[in-house]
Design a protein around this motif. Structure first.
Motif, short mmCIF file in Angstrom:
data_model
loop_
_atom_site.label_atom_id
_atom_site.label_comp_id
_atom_site.label_asym_id
_atom_site.label_seq_id
_atom_site.Cartn_x
_atom_site.Cartn_y
_atom_site.Cartn_z
N ASN A 159 46.58 45.29 35.87
CA ASN A 159 46.21 46.06 34.49
C ASN A 159 47.68 46.33 33.57
OD1 ASN A 159 47.39 49.01 34.23
ND2 ASN A 159 47.02 48.90 36.27
N ASN A 194 37.15 41.07 34.01
CA ASN A 194 36.39 42.13 33.53
C ASN A 194 35.46 41.96 32.04
OD1 ASN A 194 38.68 42.31 32.11
ND2 ASN A 194 38.41 44.63 31.92
N VAL A 228 44.07 43.91 41.59
CA VAL A 228 43.72 43.94 40.18
C VAL A 228 45.08 44.26 39.54
CG1 VAL A 228 41.51 44.85 40.01
CG2 VAL A 228 43.49 46.41 40.25
N TYR A 279 36.68 47.40 41.48
CA TYR A 279 37.02 46.01 41.64
C TYR A 279 37.85 45.59 42.92
CZ TYR A 279 35.80 45.46 36.61
OH TYR A 279 35.21 45.50 35.46
N SER A 280 38.62 46.42 43.24
CA SER A 280 39.77 46.26 44.32
C SER A 280 39.27 47.10 45.51
CB SER A 280 41.10 46.26 43.94
OG SER A 280 41.31 47.63 43.56
N ASP A 311 34.12 45.54 31.12
CA ASP A 311 33.58 46.17 32.18
C ASP A 311 31.91 46.32 32.11
OD1 ASP A 311 35.98 46.74 33.32
OD2 ASP A 311 36.27 48.57 32.36
N TRP A 324 48.04 55.58 38.19
CA TRP A 324 47.64 54.30 38.75
C TRP A 324 47.83 54.54 40.32
CZ3 TRP A 324 44.14 50.72 37.37
CH2 TRP A 324 43.53 50.95 36.10
N MET A 379 42.83 42.30 34.36
CA MET A 379 41.71 43.24 33.71
C MET A 379 42.12 43.65 32.51
SD MET A 379 39.46 43.75 36.07
CE MET A 379 39.28 43.13 37.65
N CYS A 409 38.80 49.75 38.26
CA CYS A 409 39.69 49.06 39.12
C CYS A 409 39.47 49.43 40.75
CB CYS A 409 41.09 49.08 38.84
SG CYS A 409 41.57 48.08 37.08
N SER A 456 46.50 47.66 43.89
CA SER A 456 47.14 46.96 42.58
C SER A 456 48.04 45.85 43.04
CB SER A 456 47.96 48.23 42.00
OG SER A 456 47.30 49.11 41.45
N THR A 468 40.97 47.98 30.70
CA THR A 468 39.92 48.56 31.82
C THR A 468 40.55 50.16 32.45
OG1 THR A 468 39.02 48.00 34.10
CG2 THR A 468 41.43 47.79 33.73
#
Length: 374
Positions: free
Chosen positions: A92, A19, A90, A79-80, A41, A123, A68, A76, A133, A71
């Motif tokens: 994190n 990222n 991803v 991204y995913s 990002d 998350w 990442m 995210c 994730s 981020t």
């Protein structure tokens, strides 16, 4: 370059700090921070990832995981995203900063348990139905989790299994870092000469000569936070250098290698290794682990991490005692327990115990309860 390896049959790719590949083009000075807000990002990062995905990842059916840096959940989710146009999943790191004092890594402190649960809740709920994730405790940049959040002495095996359980029952794809599956510990180095990581040796100099800390303080911080904690050779057996090499390894092995090694783990049916095998098998057998939503049942509890996963067909309760003190916990009254049974726990007798609303937990005990919904 990626196509070259995909053509050779490589099925998956990890993209390091991916990222950060798009920068603001006016190259401003950052008078408030260290500049990362201008390259984290960035403005075209999603465009770049969609191009990569279309040209290589989707073309070859590759699994991808993006690491990442600094981020956000919203990024995210994109991204995913489940449409598969960017990355499969991803990493994190927010949950691995709960032992940083005021955000500073090079400090010595116990971890903030409530904050850890808050981050997981944020998350797990935020990614549900939107992205995917990667679940992890350890990697080449993080100290050993059993030394960091567990008890690597009296309750090494129990706390290692508990930490694994509390992560593997969440939604996402678990990653197991070399040595984690036998509960390797931080090596407990006592001299700066034992470290090789430049970040660690540079910080030794800064903390000692610029910040005025004593050598004892500095070595204690390195022993808790250095990346070299996770980079020691894998402990295969009780031979010199833990069977890793007949030469001299780059890093010294931990002194406990004769007791903690792969050979010993494979001989012991109750070892951490076989426990990891069972956790992995459960993810293939129990649908709710993959598909269920997430609710923290005791977010303010200072000793217990207890969460619920629920799908149409099943409810799963993951109960974890993060400390060495036993205590009793009462499950919520709205849970129907007459159709419930334990599917795994780190004290072997748990599988023969009948599920009840009152749960008496031993030090670092974990239990996973499965309920078939009506």
């Amino acid at each position: 370059m990626i196509s070259f390896w995909a053509e050779k049959g490589v099925d998956g790719f990890r993209l390091d700090v991916i990222n950060l590949v798009s920068k603001e083009q006016d190259y401003q000075n950052d008078y408030q921070g260290d500049g990362r807000r201008f390259y984290t990002d960035g403005p075209r990062v999603h465009q770049y990832l969609r191009e990569l995905s279309a040209a290589v990842f989707n073309k070859y059916g590759a699994v991808t995981v993006g690491e990442m840096s600094s981020t956000s959940l919203q990024q995210c989710q994109q991204y995913s995203a489940l449409d598969g146009k960017e990355l499969s999943m991803v990493f994190n790191f927010h949950h691995l900063k709960v032992d940083y004092v005021k955000g500073q890594k090079w400090t010595q402190a116990p971890f903030d348990f409530i904050e850890l649960k808050t981050i997981f809740n944020h998350w797990q709920q935020g990614m549900f139905g939107k992205g995917w994730s990667a679940l992890f405790w350890c990697n080449h940049d993080q100290p050993r989790i059993v030394s960091r959040l567990g008890n690597d002495q009296q309750y090494r095996v129990e706390s290692a299994k508990m930490l694994a359980t509390s992560l593997h029952m969440m939604q996402g794809t678990p990653y197991v870092y070399q040595g984690e599956e036998i509960a390797m510990t931080n090596p407990g180095y006592t001299s700066v000469e034992q470290y090789r990581d430049l970040e660690s040796t540079n910080m030794y100099d800064i903390m000692l000569n610029q910040q005025g800390k004593s050598e004892q303080q500095v070595l204690a911080i390195l022993a808790q936070k250095s990346r070299d904690n996770s980079r020691t050779p894998i402990q295969w057996n009780g031979d010199p250098h833990a069977g890793f090499t007949k030469g001299v390894p780059w890093l010294e092995v931990a002194k406990n290698y004769k007791q903690i090694n792969v050979e010993q783990a494979l001989k012991d049916q109750n070892s951490v290794f076989y426990y990891y095998q069972r956790l992995i098998a459960l993810r293939k057998e129990v649908e709710v682990i993959t598909a269920g939503d997430y609710t923290d049942l005791a977010p303010e509890h200072r000793q217990l991490f207890c969460y619920q996963r629920r799908s149409d067909k099943q409810t799963l309760i993951c109960i974890n005692n993060y400390y060495d003190k036993p205590f009793a916990y009462v499950l919520p009254m709205n849970l129907e327990l007459h159709n419930a049974h334990y599917i795994i726990g780190n004290y072997p007798e748990i599988l023969s115990v009948q599920a009840t609303r009152s749960v008496a937990l031993k030090p670092y005990e974990c239990r996973v309860l499965l309920i078939e919904n009506h």
